[in-house]
Motif scaffolding. Structure first.
Motif, mmCIF file in Angstrom:
data_model
loop_
_atom_site.group_PDB
_atom_site.id
_atom_site.type_symbol
_atom_site.label_atom_id
_atom_site.label_comp_id
_atom_site.label_asym_id
_atom_site.label_seq_id
_atom_site.Cartn_x
_atom_site.Cartn_y
_atom_site.Cartn_z
ATOM 1 N N LEU A 153 -4.607 10.406 -0.314
ATOM 2 C CA LEU A 153 -4.262 9.542 0.819
ATOM 3 C C LEU A 153 -5.470 8.712 1.246
ATOM 4 N N THR A 211 -5.604 4.603 0.756
ATOM 5 C CA THR A 211 -5.675 3.681 1.887
ATOM 6 C C THR A 211 -6.492 2.446 1.525
ATOM 7 N N ALA A 261 -5.668 6.966 6.840
ATOM 8 C CA ALA A 261 -4.397 6.694 6.160
ATOM 9 C C ALA A 261 -3.324 6.343 7.188
ATOM 10 N N TRP A 302 2.009 1.953 -1.390
ATOM 11 C CA TRP A 302 1.534 3.331 -1.180
ATOM 12 C C TRP A 302 1.862 4.211 -2.369
#
Lengths: 315, 313
Positions: A43, A47, A167, A270
């Motif tokens: 994560l 980001t 994140a 993502w």
């Protein structure tokens, strides 16, 4: 049934399925050990990829030939300048952020100047300007690595019950950009230009202004990411942007955005960013040598993209 | 229809002028370069770059972009410095496999309509990985015949210059003057028209990618002949150099508008620009930046000349 088919038709689904499959394959190898830790790390790193890729996605959506290759140089420049000006002082965090964003915006203005005034194709324009900005960063920082302010370093590495705060901030930004893309005149004009620049111009849309704003925005995202990565990794390094050139483009395309322009997809970013990071983690966990690791990375990326785009053309 | 000479040749004129300008600048800074040995030193790295630029040009002709070229050239260099010397048959098989892979990549891009940028981006990992598998640490040794060829003392001017001229001529006549070349360029200009006229787009793409693989291989072999040893990362910058070379040479990203002679000249200009900057004794911090500035300058000039071209019609 139609709902299911519609869901399967989503171009970003492939990225998420791939990411989950790779994560399962990794923790199956370690018998479930470290599965959560891997996700937390993924994560954090995702980001950064998502932030640069968001800018890149808007640029790519403008249509064929539009791509920003100056992202790594912009990140390095923004990181180096802001770290030097903040000089490790907590009081300077916000001015430092403003300076990093300003660097990014400046790069965007310069890039679009080359593209619009000198009619240089974006790939070559951003490539040439990236040489200039990289030189500027080298010359300015003199190779010194200045530590980020402690509060910034703590913030970028802050983890709340397994989820990096950064994140969460990134997801909020994605949400905001999603609204901008689909609900504002600016976002819809970007898509319209990508679908048919001539029709968009004839329809009276402000094509030049929107393209200008898109390149500036891409620069700002790169500047922001350079600032955050410097905070995260204990200072700006001259090569810190290098891996984000390929990552920014790959994440955009794996995430289901059309490289031909005119179709953008934010949620996919993502999934794609997680997929890329988990892929590298998996190959590391399996203990392959560098050669096989690189080869498998390439083959898997091509396979994912081939499967993802195949569904789109047949459907 | 009569078109003025200047306007008709504007596409090739600017690359030529840039080359002459940078050559004069180099001679002015370093008069000793105006000799057989000097020219050889200045230009010998231009040959692998020119091969790579021509390879990239074949891909750009059909509106694609090859971001794996630098890694592929590095892979060829690694094979050249190891297998080709020790087990020539295995080496030749590996190089042939490389070219076939290029054809397959062309087919994949066409059949699944996946963007070339992404597929070749993925391929760049594959080539780099293969190169590291073949040659884990820099080293190896180029075959003797290759080194002999690259250091061949030809009469009057160095071998490199003959090779560059030959390369430009062969590709020019093959792609610009032949019937098949015209069809292949048409695939970049108007693919639907070419398809309706009964030509296979799949075959055309595969042919162009095969040529890209072939010239990329020549780039890697000539490079390893010069450096005499291989390294997986030896040519990574060739990807961007080759794209810049095609564009400097008057090529465009879309529409099959390319110029083989221009591409070779563009590659030479980029090579000389590197030497020019080192002769300038510029602050090393600004070396890369100056390369970018030269690129921008030439392209800005092109805008001016292109306007002349438009007026001439």
């Amino acid at each position: 049934m139609t709902a299911l088919r519609e869901m399967l038709g989503k171009p970003w689904l492939g990225a998420y399925i791939g990411a989950i499959a790779i994560w399962l394959a990794t923790i199956a190898f370690t018998d479930g050990l470290g599965g959560g830790g891997v996700l937390t790390a993924a994560l954090s790193f995702a980001t950064f990829s998502v932030l640069v890729a968001t800018g890149q996605m808007f640029v790519i959506t403008l249509g064929p030939g539009n791509v920003d290759l100056s992202i790594p140089a912009t990140m390095t420049l923004a990181g180096a300048v802001s770290m030097k000006i903040m000089d490790g002082s907590n009081a300077m965090i916000l001015p430092g952020l403003a300076i990093a964003l300003g660097c990014g915006a400046g790069v965007g203005v310069f890039n679009y100047g080359l593209i619009r005034l000198l009619r240089i194709p974006p790939i070559i324009a951003t490539l040439s300007s990236s040489f200039l900005f990289l030189s500027a960063a080298i010359s300015y920082s003199r190779g010194l690595r200045i530590k980020p302010p402690p509060v910034l370093a703590d913030f970028t590495t802050w983890i709340l019950s397994g989820i990096p705060v950064l994140a969460l901030v990134g997801m909020v930004i994605t949400l905001v950009m999603s609204v901008i893309l689909h609900r504002t005149l600016f976002g819809r004009t970007v898509i319209a230009i990508g679908q048919n620049a001539r029709a968009a111009r004839l329809a009276g849309l402000p094509v030049d202004q929107v393209r200008f704003a898109t390149y500036v925005m891409c620069g700002i995202f790169a500047g922001l990411t350079g600032y955050l990565v410097s905070g995260f990794s204990g200072g700006a390094a001259l090569n810190m942007g290098a891996e984000y050139l390929l990552a920014s483009i790959a994440v955009v395309v794996i995430g289901g955005t059309s490289v031909a322009g005119g179709f953008a997809n934010l949620p996919g970013l993502w999934g794609a960013a997680m997929l890329l990071f988990l892929l590298v983690t998996m190959l590391n966990t399996y203990g392959f040598g560098a050669g096989i690791r690189l080869m498998l990375t390439g083959v898997i990326i091509i396979a994912v993209i081939t499967i993802a785009s195949g569904r789109k053309t047949s459907g | 229809m009569h078109v003025p000479f200047l306007a008709r040749n504007a596409r090739i004129l600017l690359p030529l002028l840039s080359l002459v300008a940078i050559l004069l600048a180099v001679f002015w800074l370093q008069p000793r370069a105006m000799s057989y040995v000097g020219l050889n030193l200045l230009l010998n790295l231009a040959l692998p770059i020119a091969f790579a630029t021509i390879a990239q040009m074949f891909v750009i002709t059909v509106n694609d972009l090859d971001l794996a070229l630098g890694a592929y050239v590095g892979f060829v260099a690694c094979v050249g410095a190891t297998w080709l010397t020790e087990q020539p048959l295995l080496g030749i098989a590996a190089l042939a496999g490389g070219i076939l892979t290029y054809a397959a990549v062309g087919a994949l891009i066409h059949l699944r309509s996946v963007p070339s940028i992404v597929v070749t981006l993925g391929m760049s990992f594959v080539w780099l990985g293969l190169a590291i598998l073949v040659l884990p640490t820099p080293g190896g040794k180029a075959p003797d015949w290759l080194r002999a060829l690259m250091t061949w003392k030809t009469p009057f001017v160095p071998f490199t210059i003959y090779a560059l001229l030959g390369l430009a001529m062969v590709v020019h006549f093959g792609l610009m003057r032949s019937a098949h070349g015209t069809v292949l360029r048409g695939v970049g200009g108007n693919p639907r028209a070419v398809e309706r006229a009964g030509w296979s787009l799949l075959k055309a793409k595969m042919i162009m990618f095969t040529f890209a693989g072939l010239f990329g291989m020549l780039s890697g072999l000539s490079l390893v002949g010069l450096t005499t040893s291989g390294d997986a990362n030896i040519a990574l910058r060739y990807t961007l150099l080759s794209i810049a070379g095609v564009i400097l040479g008057g090529g465009e990203f879309t529409g099959g508008r390319i110029s083989p002679v221009g591409a070779v000249i563009g590659a030479m200009t980029l090579t000389l620009a590197g030497s020019f900057l080192s002769f300038l004794r510029l602050n090393p911090d600004w070396q890369i930046g100056a390369q970018g500035a030269i690129l921008i300058l030439v392209l800005a000039l092109r805008v001016v000349l292109n306007r002349a071209e438009v007026r001439g019609r």
